[in-house]
Design an enzyme around this catalytic site. Structure first.
Site, short mmCIF file in Angstrom:
data_model
loop_
_atom_site.label_atom_id
_atom_site.label_comp_id
_atom_site.label_asym_id
_atom_site.label_seq_id
_atom_site.Cartn_x
_atom_site.Cartn_y
_atom_site.Cartn_z
N CYS A 5 0.84 -1.18 0.00
CA CYS A 5 0.00 0.00 0.00
C CYS A 5 0.88 1.23 0.00
O CYS A 5 2.10 1.14 0.04
CB CYS A 5 -0.87 0.03 1.26
SG CYS A 5 -1.93 -1.42 1.43
N GLY A 32 -1.39 1.28 -4.79
CA GLY A 32 -2.67 0.72 -4.39
C GLY A 32 -3.80 1.35 -5.15
O GLY A 32 -3.91 2.57 -5.18
N ASN A 106 1.25 0.12 5.63
CA ASN A 106 1.79 -0.63 4.50
C ASN A 106 2.63 -1.76 5.06
O ASN A 106 3.59 -1.51 5.78
CB ASN A 106 2.64 0.30 3.62
CG ASN A 106 3.41 -0.45 2.53
OD1 ASN A 106 4.49 -0.02 2.13
ND2 ASN A 106 2.88 -1.55 2.04
N GLY A 107 2.26 -2.99 4.71
CA GLY A 107 3.02 -4.13 5.20
C GLY A 107 2.09 -5.21 5.68
O GLY A 107 0.89 -5.19 5.37
N TYR A 249 10.76 -3.59 -8.81
CA TYR A 249 9.47 -3.46 -9.49
C TYR A 249 8.54 -2.41 -8.91
O TYR A 249 7.95 -1.62 -9.63
CB TYR A 249 8.72 -4.80 -9.48
CG TYR A 249 7.28 -4.65 -9.94
CD1 TYR A 249 6.98 -4.45 -11.28
CD2 TYR A 249 6.24 -4.63 -9.02
CE1 TYR A 249 5.67 -4.26 -11.70
CE2 TYR A 249 4.93 -4.44 -9.43
CZ TYR A 249 4.65 -4.25 -10.78
OH TYR A 249 3.37 -4.04 -11.18
N SER A 290 7.72 -1.84 -17.07
CA SER A 290 8.56 -2.29 -15.96
C SER A 290 9.96 -2.74 -16.37
O SER A 290 10.86 -2.78 -15.55
CB SER A 290 7.86 -3.42 -15.20
OG SER A 290 7.47 -4.45 -16.09
N CYS A 394 5.44 -14.18 -0.81
CA CYS A 394 5.78 -13.07 0.06
C CYS A 394 4.72 -12.98 1.15
O CYS A 394 3.53 -12.95 0.84
CB CYS A 394 5.81 -11.76 -0.72
SG CYS A 394 6.11 -10.33 0.36
N CYS A 445 15.63 -8.47 2.41
CA CYS A 445 14.71 -9.60 2.47
C CYS A 445 14.71 -10.27 1.11
O CYS A 445 14.34 -9.66 0.11
CB CYS A 445 13.29 -9.12 2.82
SG CYS A 445 12.09 -10.49 2.87
#
Ligand code: 5GP
Ligand code: MG
Length: 474
Positions: A5, A32, A106-107, A249, A290, A394, A445
Site C-alpha cells: 500500500c 494501491g 503498508n506491510g 518493481y 517495468s 511473500c 529480504c
C-alpha cells in the site's frame, strides 16, 4: 492478507492538509488502486473520507473541502484477491477515552492473530480481520495509560512483521517503520511543514525536499505548526530486511530510496545483467513499462563493450488496460496481456531478440510475449530478468501469488525456460542485487527468492535469528 500500500502523513503550519494529502496519494497511486482515504484533524475533531476506488474517483472537491485541519494522514490500498471492499479501506479510525486515532499501514504483520485473540479476550471488538485494526486497538489500549511515545514503543515491541505506518493521534502525526525496515518510508520538507510518505515521488509532487529515509525501528513525530520533527529510535536491530522488490518493481523509478534513485538502480541492474548473463542479439527490447530501465542499462553495457545491438521499442502498451496481474483467472490474464501489449513487427521481424523485464512471477507475461514476438517473425527470443527467480510467496506486503502459482517454484532455470518457450533465459543474481543496492545481503529480504525469511513466519524457515521477546502479558 498481503498488502502493499501507500501511506502519507503531513503536518502544516497554515494550509489545510487535505489537498497536499490528495496530491501525495495521487503520486502513490501505483502502490494501491483498490481504495483511498484521508483523515485530518483541526485540533478539535477528526474528519475522515475513505472509499473504494482510485484517488481521483474517491475524492470530489466537496470531500476535500470538508476535511478540515492542518494535520492529516492518507492511504491507498492495493487490491488483493479475497475479502475486500470497504471493510479494509484505510486510514483505519478508532475513537476511545483518550482521544481519536487514525492509522495507515503498508506491510503485513505475522502475529496479528495472536494479538487479536488476546485483545478480543479483554473485550476489544474487531470489525475486520485486517492487521491494521490490531495495531490500532493495541495502541489505543496503551494510550489509556501512557504517553504517545511510550505507547507506540510498547506496540512496536508486540507486533511483528513488516510495517510502515503513518498514525494520527488527535492532531499529532507520526510515522513508524518496523525494526527491520521492510517497507519504505521517507520524510520530506514542504513549503509549509513536513511530510511522511512511502516514496519520495510524493514529496516531489508537493515541490518539497526529501530529508531522509525513516530508519528501521524509528518513530518520527511531526511537530505541530509544521516546525520540524522529533526522532525516537524505538528498537535497533543488527540486521535489516529491506525488500529488494521495491527497488526492482514496485517503487516508482523517479523515487529515491536510501539515497539511490530507483531508475538508476534499475539501469545498473540492467548493466550487471549484461555483465553476468549477456547474450549477443540483434535487438534489445523492454517489456513496457517495468522492463525499460533494465533494458536501457543492459543495451548500454553491451554497446560499451563494442557490441552492435539495437535498443528499441518492440512492444506497444495500451495504457487503458490495467492490472493484468490481478485478474482472477489465468485465461483472463493471458487475454489481457494480448490486449495490453502489441508488437512492432519491424523491430523484431527476422531478428534475434532479447526481451527484458523486471520479474517473472506466474510466467503469464513472458510466455505470452514470447509467443507474440515469435508470431511477429522473430528468429529467436532470449529473455533476461532484472530480479532473481521468484520461488516462494511473500508474507510481508507484496501480493505475489501462492507457491503453486509461481512458475519458478521448485523448478530450475532451464525448466522455466522450457515452460515459457524462450530460446534462452537468465535472471540477475541476488548478489548483484545486493551490490547494486549497496547493502549487505543480510540487510535485505530475499524471502520470495530463497523461501527463507527474515521474520518469524509460521510454517516457514527463517534466514537468521528471528527469535523475539515473549509478547508482554497485558
Ligand atoms: P507474471 O506475468 O510472470 O505473472 O508477472 C510478471 C509481470 O508482472 C512483470 O511484467 C512484472 O512487471 C509484473 N509484476 C510483478 N509483480 C507484480 C505485482 O505485484 N503486481 C503487478 N500488478 N504486477 C507485477
Ligand atoms: Mg511488467
Amino acid at each position: 492478507m498481503h498488502e502493499k500500500c501507500g501511506v502519507v502523513g503531513v503536518s502544516l503550519a497554515e494550509q489545510d492538509a487535505a489537498r497536499p494529502l490528495y496530491y501525495a496519494l495521487y503520486a502513490l497511486q501505483h502502490r494501491g488502486q483498490e481504495s483511498a482515504g484521508i483523515a485530518t484533524h483541526d485540533g478539535f475533531q477528526q474528519y475522515d473520507h475513505v472509499d473504494v476506488g482510485l484517488v481521483g474517483e474517491v475524492f470530489d472537491p466537496d470531500d476535500i473541502e470538508s476535511l478540515n485541519g492542518t494535520n492529516g494522514i492518507g492511504h491507498v490500498r492495493y487490491p488483493t484477491s479475497g475479502g475486500l471492499g470497504a471493510c479494509c479501506a484505510q486510514p483505519f479510525s478508532v475513537s476511545f477515552k483518550s482521544g481519536s486515532l487514525a492509522l495507515s499501514h503498508n506491510g503485513n504483520l505475522v502475529n496479528a492473530d495472536e494479538i487479536r485473540d488476546e485483545l478480543a479476550e479483554l473485550g476489544h471488538a474487531f470489525t475486520s480481520n485486517g492487521d491494521t485494526e490490531v495495531i490500532a486497538h493495541d495502541l489505543a489500549r496503551n494510550l489509556l495509560e501512557e504517553d504517545l511515545v511510550r505507547a507506540v514503543k510498547h506496540t512496536v515491541q508486540r507486533i511483528h512483521g513488516s510495517y510502515s505506518l503513518t498514525i494520527m493521534h488527535d492532531d499529532t502525526v507520526i510515522g513508524v517503520r518496523d525494526p527491520r525496515g521492510n517497507r519504505p518510508l521517507v520524510i520530506g520538507q514542504v513549503d509549509d511543514g513536513y511530510i511522511l510518505a512511502s516514496e519520495s515521488a510524493a514529496i516531489d509532487t508537493l515541490d518539497g525536499e526529501l530529508v531522509r529515509d525513516v530508519r528501521p525501528g524509528e518513530m518520527i513525530v511531526l511537530e505541530d505548526e509544521g516546525d520540524g520533527f522529533d526522532s525516537y529510535q524505538l528498537v535497533t536491530k543488527d540486521t535489516h530486511a529491506h525488500c529488494f522488490f521495491e527497488d526492482v518493481y514496485f517503487a516508482r523509478p523517479d523515487s529515491v530510496i536510501d539515497d539511490q534513485l530507483v531508475y538508476e538502480a534499475r539501469r545498473q541492474l540492467g548493466r550487471a545483467l549484461w555483465e553476468q548473463e549477456g547474450v549477443d542479439t540483434d535487438v534489445v527490447i523492454p517489456v513496457p513499462d517495468s522492463g525499460r530501465a533494465f533494458a536501457s542499462g543492459y543495451a548500454e553495457a553491451a554497446q560499451d563493450e563494442g557490441k552492435y545491438v539495437e535498443f528499441a521499442e518492440g512492444l506497444m502498451k495500451n495504457r487503458y488496460v490495467g492490472r493484468t496481474f490481478i485478474m482472477p483467472t489465468q485465461d483472463q490474464r493471458e487475454r489481457a496481456v494480448r490486449l495490453k501489449l502489441n508488437p512492432i513487427k519491424s523491430t523484431v521481424e527476422g531478428k534475434s531478440v532479447t526481451l527484458i523485464d523486471d520479474s517473472i512471477v506466474r510466467g503469464t507475461t513472458s510466455t505470452q510475449l514470447i509467443d507474440i514476438i515469435n508470431d511477429a517473425g522473430a528468429d529467436s527470443v532470449h529473455v533476461r530478468i532484472g530480479s532473481p527467480a521468484i520461488r516462494a510467496p511473500c508474507y510481508l506486503g507484496i501480493d505475489m501469488a501462492s507457491r503453486d502459482e509461481l512458475i519458478a517454484a521448485g523448478k530450475s532455470v532451464e525448466e522455466v525456460r522450457e515452460k515459457i518457450g524462450a530460446d534462452s533465459l537468465a535472471y540477475i543474481s541476488a548478489d548483484a542485487v545486493a551490490e547494486t543496492l549497496n547493502k549487505a545481503d543480510t540487510d535485505l529480504c530475499f524471502g520470495c527468492v530463497t523461501g527463507e525469511y527474515p521474520y518469524d513466519i509460521e510454517g516457514e524457515p527463517a534466514d537468521r535469528d528471528v527469535s523475539r521477546p515473549q509478547v508482554d502479558q497485558l
